[in-house]
Motif scaffolding. Structure first.
Motif, PDB file in Angstrom:
ATOM      1  N   UNK A 179       0.821  -1.187   0.000  1.00 33.58           N
ATOM      2  CA  UNK A 179       0.000   0.000   0.000  1.00 33.58           C
ATOM      3  C   UNK A 179       0.861   1.245   0.000  1.00 33.58           C
ATOM      4  N   UNK A 180       0.350   2.337   0.598  1.00 33.02           N
ATOM      5  CA  UNK A 180      -0.923   2.421   1.315  1.00 33.02           C
ATOM      6  C   UNK A 180      -2.110   2.497   0.361  1.00 33.02           C
ATOM      7  N   UNK A 181      -3.202   1.859   0.772  1.00 34.45           N
ATOM      8  CA  UNK A 181      -4.427   1.843  -0.009  1.00 34.45           C
ATOM      9  C   UNK A 181      -5.598   1.924   0.963  1.00 34.45           C
ATOM     10  N   UNK A 182      -6.656   2.626   0.560  1.00 36.82           N
ATOM     11  CA  UNK A 182      -7.765   2.873   1.472  1.00 36.82           C
ATOM     12  C   UNK A 182      -9.102   2.708   0.761  1.00 36.82           C
ATOM     13  N   UNK A 183     -10.101   2.282   1.535  1.00 35.28           N
ATOM     14  CA  UNK A 183     -11.486   2.474   1.136  1.00 35.28           C
ATOM     15  C   UNK A 183     -11.859   3.894   1.552  1.00 35.28           C
ATOM     16  N   UNK A 184     -12.466   4.655   0.647  1.00 33.57           N
ATOM     17  CA  UNK A 184     -12.854   6.035   0.956  1.00 33.57           C
ATOM     18  C   UNK A 184     -14.347   6.185   0.809  1.00 33.57           C
ATOM     19  N   UNK A 185     -14.993   6.569   1.903  1.00 31.41           N
ATOM     20  CA  UNK A 185     -16.422   6.841   1.872  1.00 31.41           C
ATOM     21  C   UNK A 185     -16.664   8.199   1.238  1.00 31.41           C
ATOM     22  N   UNK A 186     -17.898   8.451   0.829  1.00 31.72           N
ATOM     23  CA  UNK A 186     -18.200   9.708   0.140  1.00 31.72           C
ATOM     24  C   UNK A 186     -17.979  10.925   1.026  1.00 31.72           C
ATOM     25  N   UNK A 187     -17.980  10.750   2.366  1.00 31.73           N
ATOM     26  CA  UNK A 187     -17.729  11.884   3.259  1.00 31.73           C
ATOM     27  C   UNK A 187     -16.242  12.049   3.586  1.00 31.73           C
ATOM     28  N   UNK A 188     -15.377  11.253   2.939  1.00 34.98           N
ATOM     29  CA  UNK A 188     -13.943  11.368   3.152  1.00 34.98           C
ATOM     30  C   UNK A 188     -13.367  10.418   4.174  1.00 34.98           C
ATOM     31  N   UNK A 189     -14.213   9.688   4.892  1.00 36.87           N
ATOM     32  CA  UNK A 189     -13.748   8.676   5.855  1.00 36.87           C
ATOM     33  C   UNK A 189     -12.902   7.633   5.147  1.00 36.87           C
ATOM     34  N   UNK A 190     -11.798   7.204   5.795  1.00 39.74           N
ATOM     35  CA  UNK A 190     -10.853   6.274   5.183  1.00 39.74           C
ATOM     36  C   UNK A 190     -10.681   5.019   6.027  1.00 39.74           C
ATOM     37  N   UNK A 191     -10.663   3.873   5.353  1.00 37.03           N
ATOM     38  CA  UNK A 191     -10.377   2.600   6.007  1.00 37.03           C
ATOM     39  C   UNK A 191      -9.141   2.006   5.339  1.00 37.03           C
ATOM     40  N   UNK A 192      -8.059   1.804   6.089  1.00 36.70           N
ATOM     41  CA  UNK A 192      -6.847   1.237   5.480  1.00 36.70           C
ATOM     42  C   UNK A 192      -7.063  -0.215   5.081  1.00 36.70           C
ATOM     43  N   UNK A 193      -6.533  -0.581   3.930  1.00 32.01           N
ATOM     44  CA  UNK A 193      -6.629  -1.935   3.411  1.00 32.01           C
ATOM     45  C   UNK A 193      -5.288  -2.653   3.602  1.00 32.01           C
ATOM     46  N   UNK A 194      -5.355  -3.899   4.008  1.00 28.98           N
ATOM     47  CA  UNK A 194      -4.151  -4.641   4.406  1.00 28.98           C
ATOM     48  C   UNK A 194      -3.510  -5.348   3.207  1.00 28.98           C
ATOM     49  N   UNK A 195      -3.054  -4.562   2.254  1.00 28.44           N
ATOM     50  CA  UNK A 195      -2.521  -5.112   1.014  1.00 28.44           C
ATOM     51  C   UNK A 195      -1.337  -6.031   1.271  1.00 28.44           C
ATOM     52  N   UNK A 196      -0.434  -5.612   2.141  1.00 23.64           N
ATOM     53  CA  UNK A 196       0.757  -6.421   2.390  1.00 23.64           C
ATOM     54  C   UNK A 196       0.390  -7.798   2.941  1.00 23.64           C
ATOM     55  N   UNK A 197      -0.567  -7.857   3.852  1.00 29.80           N
ATOM     56  CA  UNK A 197      -0.980  -9.157   4.411  1.00 29.80           C
ATOM     57  C   UNK A 197      -1.662 -10.003   3.354  1.00 29.80           C
ATOM     58  N   UNK A 198      -2.515  -9.383   2.549  1.00 28.98           N
ATOM     59  CA  UNK A 198      -3.212 -10.153   1.516  1.00 28.98           C
ATOM     60  C   UNK A 198      -2.252 -10.730   0.494  1.00 28.98           C
ATOM     61  N   UNK A 199      -1.181  -9.989   0.181  1.00 33.77           N
ATOM     62  CA  UNK A 199      -0.229 -10.431  -0.847  1.00 33.77           C
ATOM     63  C   UNK A 199       0.847 -11.360  -0.292  1.00 33.77           C
ATOM     64  N   UNK A 200       0.912 -11.537   1.016  1.00 31.27           N
ATOM     65  CA  UNK A 200       1.878 -12.443   1.626  1.00 31.27           C
ATOM     66  C   UNK A 200       1.326 -13.873   1.643  1.00 31.27           C
ATOM     67  N   UNK A 201       2.108 -14.795   2.151  1.00 32.40           N
ATOM     68  CA  UNK A 201       1.619 -16.153   2.322  1.00 32.40           C
ATOM     69  C   UNK A 201       0.614 -16.190   3.470  1.00 32.40           C
ATOM     70  N   UNK A 202      -0.222 -17.219   3.496  1.00 29.88           N
ATOM     71  CA  UNK A 202      -1.187 -17.382   4.590  1.00 29.88           C
ATOM     72  C   UNK A 202      -0.439 -17.379   5.927  1.00 29.88           C
ATOM     73  N   UNK A 203      -0.931 -16.589   6.877  1.00 27.85           N
ATOM     74  CA  UNK A 203      -0.263 -16.499   8.175  1.00 27.85           C
ATOM     75  C   UNK A 203      -0.882 -17.479   9.169  1.00 27.85           C
ATOM     76  N   UNK A 204      -0.415 -17.411  10.420  1.00 30.46           N
ATOM     77  CA  UNK A 204      -0.854 -18.383  11.428  1.00 30.46           C
ATOM     78  C   UNK A 204      -2.357 -18.303  11.677  1.00 30.46           C
ATOM     79  N   UNK A 205      -2.913 -17.087  11.656  1.00 30.77           N
ATOM     80  CA  UNK A 205      -4.359 -16.944  11.858  1.00 30.77           C
ATOM     81  C   UNK A 205      -5.116 -17.538  10.674  1.00 30.77           C
ATOM     82  N   UNK A 206      -4.647 -17.254   9.468  1.00 32.52           N
ATOM     83  CA  UNK A 206      -5.277 -17.854   8.288  1.00 32.52           C
ATOM     84  C   UNK A 206      -5.294 -19.372   8.382  1.00 32.52           C
ATOM     85  N   UNK A 207      -4.202 -19.945   8.852  1.00 31.19           N
ATOM     86  CA  UNK A 207      -4.104 -21.406   8.911  1.00 31.19           C
ATOM     87  C   UNK A 207      -5.107 -22.003   9.886  1.00 31.19           C
TER      88      UNK A 207
END
Length: 286
Positions: A33-61
């Protein structure tokens, strides 16, 4: 995550923009990233690009260990879960409306189709497990409709594992786009509907749809709920009493072996392809 909006170009309309103007596809290519979901009022939610692009982690398993039989990953994103299941010899298919996500999944060795969950899919009514992780319970901005659709895709008594917002009771519908806010040009993707759900809200929607609660747990700061699909062989109780049914006592008789033959599917090939947010806390408006 899957940015679940229709990218089909009608006749006479200019084709899609180059990949470099799509901030989500660009992030999957770079793996960061950094990458965000942006609502129409400007609110931002960070997206976990690095985790999604990595290998499955312990929680995923821990999630994948609960999967039964054939697995459908709805909004598979760059494909870490599908690839991990494939590496373990588990029959799995990812679906995503992002060309970049489908291509990334295929490069990792997983099978994926460029398809919306609301479009016709292979093996409808025969999947043993479906996954809605990384915020994908928000696909389409209508959790009730999404739960009904996943119920159609699963076999009777099939298993659905959903990731929810941790430790909050949120039931929100929003219109958002995806933006890399560090881009001085302000490049953003198209606006699409999305939803955000905490565990209590998910269970309320599940109750109305007749799902059976299988369990819920937290790990690594993430929250999950397991739901059991309605079994057409039961007494027809549809959960209208407002409580999610919990019939774990007879689940063993309903499970399909993890060695089950997968519904027919084909990995997308390079001539077939074309667009994914995650539970989390918003950052300040920008």
């Amino acid at each position: 995550m899957s940015t679940a909006h229709d990218t089909t170009t009608p006749p006479g309309v200019p084709g899609p923009r180059p990949w470099s103007t799509d901030p989500y596809a660009d992030a999957l290519v770079t793996g960061r990233g950094p990458l965000f979901l942006r609502r129409t009022d400007g609110w931002l939610l960070p997206l976990e690009v690095e985790r999604w692009c990595a290998r499955a982690d312990a929680v995923d398993l821990t999630v994948l260990a609960r999967c039964e039989g054939t697995v459908l990953d709805v909004g598979c994103g760059p494909g870490r879960l599908v690839a991990e299941l494939a590496a373990r010899g588990r029959p799995a298919l990812g679906i995503d409306v992002s060309e970049a996500a489908v291509e990334h999944t295929a490069r990792l060795g997983g099978q994926a189709l460029r398809r919306s969950v609301f479009e016709p899919l292979p093996g409808e009514g025969r999947w043993d497990t479906a996954l809605l992780l990384d915020g994908n319970v928000g696909i389409g901005g209508d959790p009730a409709a999404l739960l009904r659709r996943v119920s159609q895709l699963l076999a009777p008594a099939g298993l659905l594992i959903v990731e929810t917002l941790a430790d909050v009771d949120v039931d929100e519908r929003v219109s958002v786009d995806i933006v890399r806010v560090t881009d001085p040009r302000g490049t953003a993707g198209p606006v699409f509907p999305w939803a955000r759900l905490g565990t209590p809200a998910l269970l309320r929607h599940a109750a109305h749809a007749g799902w059976c609660r299988e369990g819920q747990w937290s790990a690594g700061g993430r929250s999950f709920v397991a739901l059991r699909n309605r079994d057409d062989r039961d007494d027809g109780d549809d959960g209208d009493d407002g409580d999610v049914r919990d019939d774990r006592d007879d689940r063993d008789s309903r499970r399909t072996s993890s060695a089950a033959e997968p519904p027919n599917s084909t990995a997308v090939i390079s001539s077939q392809r074309a667009r994914k947010p995650s539970p989390g806390s918003p950052v300040a408006n920008r």
